[in-house]
Design an enzyme around this catalytic site. Structure first.
Site, PDB file in Angstrom:
ATOM      1  N   HIS A  95       0.857  -1.188   0.000  1.00 34.77           N
ATOM      2  CA  HIS A  95       0.000   0.000   0.000  1.00 34.77           C
ATOM      3  C   HIS A  95       0.888   1.232   0.000  1.00 34.77           C
ATOM      4  O   HIS A  95       1.799   1.339   0.812  1.00 34.77           O
ATOM      5  CB  HIS A  95      -0.885  -0.018   1.250  1.00 34.77           C
ATOM      6  CG  HIS A  95      -1.678   1.242   1.445  1.00 34.77           C
ATOM      7  ND1 HIS A  95      -2.484   1.771   0.455  1.00 34.77           N
ATOM      8  CD2 HIS A  95      -1.787   2.081   2.511  1.00 34.77           C
ATOM      9  CE1 HIS A  95      -3.055   2.875   0.912  1.00 34.77           C
ATOM     10  NE2 HIS A  95      -2.644   3.094   2.142  1.00 34.77           N
ATOM     11  N   HIS A  97       0.887   5.766  -1.046  1.00 29.83           N
ATOM     12  CA  HIS A  97       0.149   6.953  -1.469  1.00 29.83           C
ATOM     13  C   HIS A  97       0.920   7.604  -2.610  1.00 29.83           C
ATOM     14  O   HIS A  97       1.068   8.826  -2.651  1.00 29.83           O
ATOM     15  CB  HIS A  97      -0.031   7.929  -0.312  1.00 29.83           C
ATOM     16  CG  HIS A  97      -1.004   7.462   0.729  1.00 29.83           C
ATOM     17  ND1 HIS A  97      -1.584   8.297   1.641  1.00 29.83           N
ATOM     18  CD2 HIS A  97      -1.512   6.225   0.995  1.00 29.83           C
ATOM     19  CE1 HIS A  97      -2.399   7.604   2.440  1.00 29.83           C
ATOM     20  NE2 HIS A  97      -2.363   6.344   2.068  1.00 29.83           N
ATOM     21  N   ASP A 120       0.847  -5.451 -19.991  1.00 25.94           N
ATOM     22  CA  ASP A 120       1.792  -6.477 -19.552  1.00 25.94           C
ATOM     23  C   ASP A 120       1.519  -6.902 -18.109  1.00 25.94           C
ATOM     24  O   ASP A 120       1.888  -8.000 -17.702  1.00 25.94           O
ATOM     25  CB  ASP A 120       3.228  -5.940 -19.632  1.00 25.94           C
ATOM     26  CG  ASP A 120       3.785  -5.982 -21.050  1.00 25.94           C
ATOM     27  OD1 ASP A 120       3.266  -6.765 -21.869  1.00 25.94           O
ATOM     28  OD2 ASP A 120       4.737  -5.228 -21.322  1.00 25.94           O
ATOM     29  N   HIS A 169      -8.708   7.559  -1.340  1.00 22.80           N
ATOM     30  CA  HIS A 169      -7.600   7.144  -0.494  1.00 22.80           C
ATOM     31  C   HIS A 169      -6.354   6.920  -1.361  1.00 22.80           C
ATOM     32  O   HIS A 169      -5.670   7.900  -1.666  1.00 22.80           O
ATOM     33  CB  HIS A 169      -8.029   5.906   0.309  1.00 22.80           C
ATOM     34  CG  HIS A 169      -7.013   5.414   1.295  1.00 22.80           C
ATOM     35  ND1 HIS A 169      -7.263   4.359   2.130  1.00 22.80           N
ATOM     36  CD2 HIS A 169      -5.745   5.803   1.553  1.00 22.80           C
ATOM     37  CE1 HIS A 169      -6.193   4.138   2.885  1.00 22.80           C
ATOM     38  NE2 HIS A 169      -5.271   5.004   2.547  1.00 22.80           N
ATOM     39  N   TYR A 227       6.903 -15.148 -22.740  1.00 16.78           N
ATOM     40  CA  TYR A 227       7.812 -14.009 -22.563  1.00 16.78           C
ATOM     41  C   TYR A 227       8.936 -14.393 -21.596  1.00 16.78           C
ATOM     42  O   TYR A 227       8.693 -15.095 -20.622  1.00 16.78           O
ATOM     43  CB  TYR A 227       7.014 -12.825 -22.011  1.00 16.78           C
ATOM     44  CG  TYR A 227       7.837 -11.599 -21.698  1.00 16.78           C
ATOM     45  CD1 TYR A 227       8.050 -10.624 -22.661  1.00 16.78           C
ATOM     46  CD2 TYR A 227       8.379 -11.424 -20.435  1.00 16.78           C
ATOM     47  CE1 TYR A 227       8.798  -9.494 -22.371  1.00 16.78           C
ATOM     48  CE2 TYR A 227       9.138 -10.304 -20.140  1.00 16.78           C
ATOM     49  CZ  TYR A 227       9.337  -9.344 -21.119  1.00 16.78           C
ATOM     50  OH  TYR A 227      10.080  -8.241 -20.818  1.00 16.78           O
TER      51      TYR A 227
HETATM   52 ZN   LIG Z   1      -3.252   4.799   3.122  1.00 16.51          ZN
END
Ligand SMILES: [Zn+2]
Length: 233
Positions: A95, A97, A120, A169, A227
């Site tokens: 996660h 930002h 891809d 978010h 690939y």
């Molecule tokens: Zn966050």
């Protein structure tokens, strides 16, 4: 040390976000899971990346209960755990930002596939969740964020689209391992930046033709992928 190798992998995957310029200060978090033991290793909350050590990585179970570690886990742990429960093949969650992917999340717009770089890695647009309701925000916010992501994927394949934009978010990405999840976070940011620039140049740009999109995704992924080099192991 419990899950020493997984802790080291998770630490390295967190540091990769810093090296690639995806996080500011203590923003962001990466976790990895040991499926056999049902244990998750995640970055501790609020510790500067440059100070992180494997011993500080927090180990939790799949109820988001701490099994080992003196520090508090990332506050997003319940989101990560929900993804591990709902997406059975994933081994890591990242996660961030990061600027461009988060901009798309804030605009509540899925990222269309405008080119083969996107194709891809993501077999379709990168979707955006619905907004959380006020009661979901007030109660169990991080768990509800995970549930909102899972609802978004009720008709999508998380193994083919390893990223989502949480409305208002930021992105969550995943992969077969913690390092793969971080890699997808880096690629997502690159794709998000290019999609933004593509629309600046021509806001009438159409998404990539389905055949080209399928060709690029399927030559890298799936049973007929060709690939890269042949894997002998
Ligand atoms: Zn966050």
């Amino acid at each position: 040390m419990l899950l020493k190798t997984l802790r080291e992998e998770v630490l390295e995957a967190n540091l990769e976000l810093v090296r690639r310029g995806l996080v500011l200060y203590t923003f962001g978090n990466v976790s990895g899971i040991d499926r056999r033991q049902g244990l998750v290793a995640i970055k501790p909350s609020g510790v500067p990346y440059e100070d992180l050590t494997p011993a500080q990585i927090v180990i939790s179970d799949l109820e988001a209960k701490i099994v080992d570690g003196n520090l508090r886990p990332s506050s997003d742990l319940p989101t990560h755990v929900e993804l591990y429960k709902f997406f059975p093949n994933i081994g890591g969650v990242a996660h961030t930002h990061s600027e461009f992917a988060t901009s798309w999340a804030q605009a509540e717009k899925p990222i269309p596939c405008f080119g083969t770089t996107h194709a891809d890695y993501f077999h379709g647009s990168v979707p955006v969740t619905e907004r959380l309701t006020s009661s979901e925000i007030t109660k169990d916010y991080e768990l509800e964020t995970g549930k909102a992501i899972c609802r978004t994927f009720s008709r999508l394949d998380p193994d083919s689209i390893p990223a989502v934009l949480v409305a208002g978010h930021a992105p969550f990405c995943w992969g077969l391992s913690a390092s793969s999840a971080s890699h997808h976070a880096v690629i997502l940011e690159y794709v998000a930046r290019m999609a933004y620039h593509t629309l600046l140049i021509n806001r009438e740009t159409h998404p990539l033709a389905r055949e080209l999109h399928d060709k690029h995704f399927l030559r890298k992924h799936g049973s007929n992928a060709y690939y890269g080099q042949v894997k002998t192991q």
